[in-house]
Design a protein around this motif. Structure first.
Motif, mmCIF file in Angstrom:
data_model
loop_
_atom_site.group_PDB
_atom_site.id
_atom_site.type_symbol
_atom_site.label_atom_id
_atom_site.label_comp_id
_atom_site.label_asym_id
_atom_site.label_seq_id
_atom_site.Cartn_x
_atom_site.Cartn_y
_atom_site.Cartn_z
ATOM 1 N N GLU A 1 15.890 -31.581 14.502
ATOM 2 C CA GLU A 1 16.874 -30.585 14.952
ATOM 3 C C GLU A 1 18.280 -31.162 14.895
ATOM 4 O O GLU A 1 19.237 -30.462 14.579
ATOM 5 C CB GLU A 1 16.557 -30.121 16.377
ATOM 6 N N ALA A 2 18.399 -32.469 15.220
ATOM 7 C CA ALA A 2 19.723 -33.107 15.192
ATOM 8 C C ALA A 2 20.274 -33.113 13.772
ATOM 9 O O ALA A 2 21.467 -32.915 13.550
ATOM 10 C CB ALA A 2 19.623 -34.530 15.728
ATOM 11 N N VAL A 3 19.375 -33.325 12.792
ATOM 12 C CA VAL A 3 19.802 -33.314 11.388
ATOM 13 C C VAL A 3 20.270 -31.918 10.997
ATOM 14 O O VAL A 3 21.229 -31.753 10.247
ATOM 15 C CB VAL A 3 18.644 -33.773 10.480
ATOM 16 N N LYS A 4 19.607 -30.899 11.547
ATOM 17 C CA LYS A 4 19.949 -29.518 11.191
ATOM 18 C C LYS A 4 21.400 -29.183 11.531
ATOM 19 O O LYS A 4 22.029 -28.374 10.866
ATOM 20 C CB LYS A 4 19.014 -28.544 11.895
ATOM 21 N N VAL A 5 21.932 -29.810 12.595
ATOM 22 C CA VAL A 5 23.326 -29.569 12.970
ATOM 23 C C VAL A 5 24.232 -29.942 11.790
ATOM 24 O O VAL A 5 25.136 -29.202 11.415
ATOM 25 C CB VAL A 5 23.705 -30.392 14.222
ATOM 26 N N LYS A 6 23.950 -31.114 11.182
ATOM 27 C CA LYS A 6 24.754 -31.576 10.047
ATOM 28 C C LYS A 6 24.550 -30.670 8.839
ATOM 29 O O LYS A 6 25.489 -30.386 8.091
ATOM 30 C CB LYS A 6 24.378 -33.005 9.681
ATOM 31 N N VAL A 7 23.304 -30.228 8.650
ATOM 32 C CA VAL A 7 23.018 -29.373 7.496
ATOM 33 C C VAL A 7 23.739 -28.035 7.646
ATOM 34 O O VAL A 7 24.267 -27.494 6.673
ATOM 35 C CB VAL A 7 21.491 -29.168 7.338
ATOM 36 N N ARG A 8 23.814 -27.516 8.867
ATOM 37 C CA ARG A 8 24.538 -26.260 9.084
ATOM 38 C C ARG A 8 26.009 -26.410 8.711
ATOM 39 O O ARG A 8 26.594 -25.524 8.104
ATOM 40 C CB ARG A 8 24.414 -25.818 10.546
ATOM 41 N N GLN A 9 26.584 -27.568 9.060
ATOM 42 C CA GLN A 9 27.975 -27.825 8.657
ATOM 43 C C GLN A 9 28.108 -27.808 7.139
ATOM 44 O O GLN A 9 29.041 -27.226 6.591
ATOM 45 C CB GLN A 9 28.425 -29.202 9.168
ATOM 46 N N VAL B 1 26.118 -13.438 4.134
ATOM 47 C CA VAL B 1 24.704 -13.097 3.908
ATOM 48 C C VAL B 1 23.920 -14.340 3.499
ATOM 49 O O VAL B 1 22.843 -14.628 4.034
ATOM 50 C CB VAL B 1 24.583 -12.001 2.820
ATOM 51 N N GLU B 2 24.510 -15.094 2.578
ATOM 52 C CA GLU B 2 23.857 -16.318 2.112
ATOM 53 C C GLU B 2 23.747 -17.339 3.254
ATOM 54 O O GLU B 2 22.703 -17.968 3.441
ATOM 55 C CB GLU B 2 24.664 -16.896 0.932
ATOM 56 N N GLN B 3 24.819 -17.458 4.037
ATOM 57 C CA GLN B 3 24.795 -18.366 5.190
ATOM 58 C C GLN B 3 23.649 -18.013 6.114
ATOM 59 O O GLN B 3 22.875 -18.857 6.529
ATOM 60 C CB GLN B 3 26.107 -18.258 5.982
ATOM 61 N N LYS B 4 23.533 -16.718 6.396
ATOM 62 C CA LYS B 4 22.516 -16.254 7.331
ATOM 63 C C LYS B 4 21.115 -16.579 6.810
ATOM 64 O O LYS B 4 20.244 -17.017 7.543
ATOM 65 C CB LYS B 4 22.675 -14.754 7.561
ATOM 66 N N ARG B 5 20.935 -16.351 5.487
ATOM 67 C CA ARG B 5 19.635 -16.618 4.886
ATOM 68 C C ARG B 5 19.266 -18.101 5.067
ATOM 69 O O ARG B 5 18.160 -18.439 5.481
ATOM 70 C CB ARG B 5 19.671 -16.277 3.388
ATOM 71 N N LEU B 6 20.245 -18.991 4.790
ATOM 72 C CA LEU B 6 19.980 -20.423 4.896
ATOM 73 C C LEU B 6 19.742 -20.853 6.351
ATOM 74 O O LEU B 6 18.830 -21.628 6.639
ATOM 75 C CB LEU B 6 21.153 -21.219 4.300
ATOM 76 N N PHE B 7 20.547 -20.298 7.268
ATOM 77 C CA PHE B 7 20.368 -20.640 8.682
ATOM 78 C C PHE B 7 18.984 -20.225 9.184
ATOM 79 O O PHE B 7 18.338 -20.942 9.934
ATOM 80 C CB PHE B 7 21.439 -19.964 9.556
ATOM 81 N N THR B 8 18.555 -19.027 8.767
ATOM 82 C CA THR B 8 17.243 -18.537 9.205
ATOM 83 C C THR B 8 16.129 -19.434 8.682
ATOM 84 O O THR B 8 15.204 -19.796 9.413
ATOM 85 C CB THR B 8 17.020 -17.096 8.710
ATOM 86 N N ALA B 9 16.240 -19.809 7.398
ATOM 87 C CA ALA B 9 15.225 -20.683 6.813
ATOM 88 C C ALA B 9 15.174 -22.014 7.560
ATOM 89 O O ALA B 9 14.095 -22.559 7.805
ATOM 90 C CB ALA B 9 15.526 -20.927 5.340
ATOM 91 N N LEU B 10 16.338 -22.513 7.962
ATOM 92 C CA LEU B 10 16.402 -23.763 8.717
ATOM 93 C C LEU B 10 15.698 -23.611 10.047
ATOM 94 O O LEU B 10 14.858 -24.412 10.442
ATOM 95 C CB LEU B 10 17.861 -24.117 9.006
ATOM 96 N N GLN B 11 16.049 -22.529 10.733
ATOM 97 C CA GLN B 11 15.526 -22.314 12.069
ATOM 98 C C GLN B 11 14.008 -22.163 12.077
ATOM 99 O O GLN B 11 13.327 -22.661 12.959
ATOM 100 C CB GLN B 11 16.182 -21.075 12.670
ATOM 101 N N ARG B 12 13.498 -21.502 11.036
ATOM 102 C CA ARG B 12 12.046 -21.271 10.990
ATOM 103 C C ARG B 12 11.290 -22.404 10.317
ATOM 104 O O ARG B 12 10.120 -22.268 9.972
ATOM 105 C CB ARG B 12 11.770 -19.964 10.246
#
Ligand SMILES: [Zn+2]
Length: 476
Positions: free
Chosen positions: A87-95, A105-116
């Motif tokens: 999860e800590a790595v995901k913070v950097k990936v979101r940046q 739309v693309e951001q949302k798609r990527l964020f959702t894939a990360l979260q799930r």
């Protein structure tokens, strides 16, 4: 919200300590195995239950040499650690995602894939995740997790010492630990074996604590993290001013102590070189031990925590809404520190302040807003231009005002909340541009034809004051 409480063992005998240390070490091997097999891509989506069942089936568990419940709880804890690191790595990936595309739309798609946890199937996400993740390893071999139904607490004498009985290495052999408190630990326990003492960590509900009764204030206040004090607020008040002395005293003490240790170590090394191993061993055990040193370190940490939390409580006494820098993001300003300051401790205090701001706000019902702190300590609040910093003073080159740098920073932090252009994720280079563009715009609004002339004139101390007055008149 949960808060961690720690009870300590008191006068625990060496035999019991060694027994527990041995158990913790065996469990450390279990942890390492979990990290080795499931610490990377292979562990995504694998539950601790799956691992447990597999290890019981294939006989892996037989080699652990600990009771079933102990290793199972350890597996669960290690899986949770791995998840937390992911999860800590995901913070950097979101940046990284925000920098890659501004398409919502693309951001949302990527964020959702990360979260799930579906990032492994997306080539871009899986690449960036791998980039930031690295290969995790277990370094913990001094902890035992004890489930709430596996231990009991009791006091043999009415009102006397409280004892904690936890499972040993064999069935029905409990290890009985005398505690330094009369408050019985509850829920799942994390025993940490350190410096011949057992630390009993457990979580309690924050709402049951006394401090949750105190309501917060009504104002909106910006705060800046300092080094000689915990916080300076936008009213100009310093909170936790004893922090600086505390860190300085600690740093001075360590400088002397480490110097002496180095001298003793060189004597031990010389003895070993001359073949007097008995002497070398004696010095190493009796004069170069770490027990007292670590204990002292923990005492200092506890004092820093207490000063920090008190300071944050003072701010929240007056504030309904606290605006602060996101302290977990920036660790670059360490350069400003003087030679004598204990850098490790100073960096660590930032984390404690962040934790205190979070926890106190949540417990007392105030709101905490984190903002982008780039250049907040360099902008003069009077004219909103980049001033000149000299020590802890900030000089405004337009109007000649002199600000206390931390106070100015706190005001700027407060103003960043709701700034339409500077969000938490605006890169600092862009922040500088925005500040300069705004200053230029104000400059060109002045009744001077040549804007470059205005710039030059603005730098002249007396003319700058006149210009400032003109500007004030021009503004509605
Ligand atoms: Zn000014």
């Amino acid at each position: 919200m949960k808060v961690t409480r720690i009870a300590y063992s008191k006068n625990l005998n060496t035999c019991k300590y060694d027994q527990l240390a041995e158990q913790a070490e065996r469990l450390g091997r279990v942890r390492s195995l979990v990290w080795r097999r499931y610490g990377s891509l292979a562990g995504v989506g694998v539950s601790d239950r799956t691992i447990r069942d597999e290890w019981m089936r294939d006989g892996t568990a037989d080699a652990f040499g600990v009771l079933a419940n102990a290793w199972k709880e350890t597996v669960r804890d290690a899986v949770a650690d791995i998840k937390a690191s992911r999860e800590a790595v995901k913070v950097k990936v979101r940046q990284a995602v925000r920098q890659r595309t501004s398409d919502k739309v693309e951001q949302k798609r990527l964020f959702t894939a990360l979260q799930r946890d579906q990032w492994a199937t997306d080539p871009y996400l899986s690449r960036v995740m791998r980039q930031h993740w690295g290969r995790g390893r277990n370094h913990i071999a001094n902890q035992i997790i004890v489930r709430s139904d596996q231990y009991r607490t009791y006091a043999p004498d009415e009102g006397g010492v409280l004892w904690l009985a936890v499972p040993g290495l064999e069935r029905r052999s409990m290890v009985k630990i005398p505690l330094n408190t009369k408050v019985a630990p509850t829920g799942t326990l994390r025993l940490i074996l350190r410096d011949n003492r057992v630390e009993v960590h457990y979580a309690v509900d924050a709402s049951t604590l006394r401090s949750s009764q105190r309501p917060c204030g009504t104002a909106k206040i910006g705060v800046d993290k300092g080094y000689s004090e915990v916080l300076t607020d936008s009213e100009g008040t310093h909170h936790g001013t004893e922090l600086g002395d505390l860190l300085k005293a600690d740093s001075d003490f360590l400088t002397i102590k480490n110097g002496r240790r180095a001298k003793i170590r060189s004597i031990a090394e010389k003895a070993a070189k001359d073949g007097d191993y008995a002497k070398a061993d004696r010095i190493t055990t009796n004069n170069l031990g770490t027990t007292k040193r670590n204990r002292r370190h923990h005492t200092i940490e506890a004092r820093v925590r207490s000063v920090t939390f008190t300071a944050v409580h003072q701010v929240v006494n007056a504030a309904k809404s606290v605006v602060a820098e996101d302290l977990t993001r920036s660790f670059t300003s360490l350069k400003k520190l003087g030679k004598n300051t204990n850098r490790r401790l100073a960096a660590w205090t930032k984390g404690v302040t962040a934790e205190a701001l979070n926890s106190v706000s949540e417990r007392r019902g105030s709101a905490l807003t984190l903002v982008n702190a780039a250049y907040t300590s360099q902008v003069a609040p009077c004219c909103r231009i980049l001033g000149t910093r000299k020590g802890d003073r900030l000089h405004c080159t337009w109007c000649g005002a002199v600000w206390q740098a931390d106070h100015a920073a706190a005001i700027n932090v407060l103003e960043r909340d709701g700034d339409p252009d500077i969000t938490l994720y605006t890169p600092h280079t862009r922040v500088k541009q925005i500040i300069q563009e705004r200053a230029d715009r104000r400059r060109t609004r002045l009744p001077v034809q040549d804007s470059s002339l205005a710039g030059r004139r603005a730098n002249h101390p007396i003319r700058a004051v006149l210009l400032k007055e003109q500007e004030a008149e021009n503004q509605p």
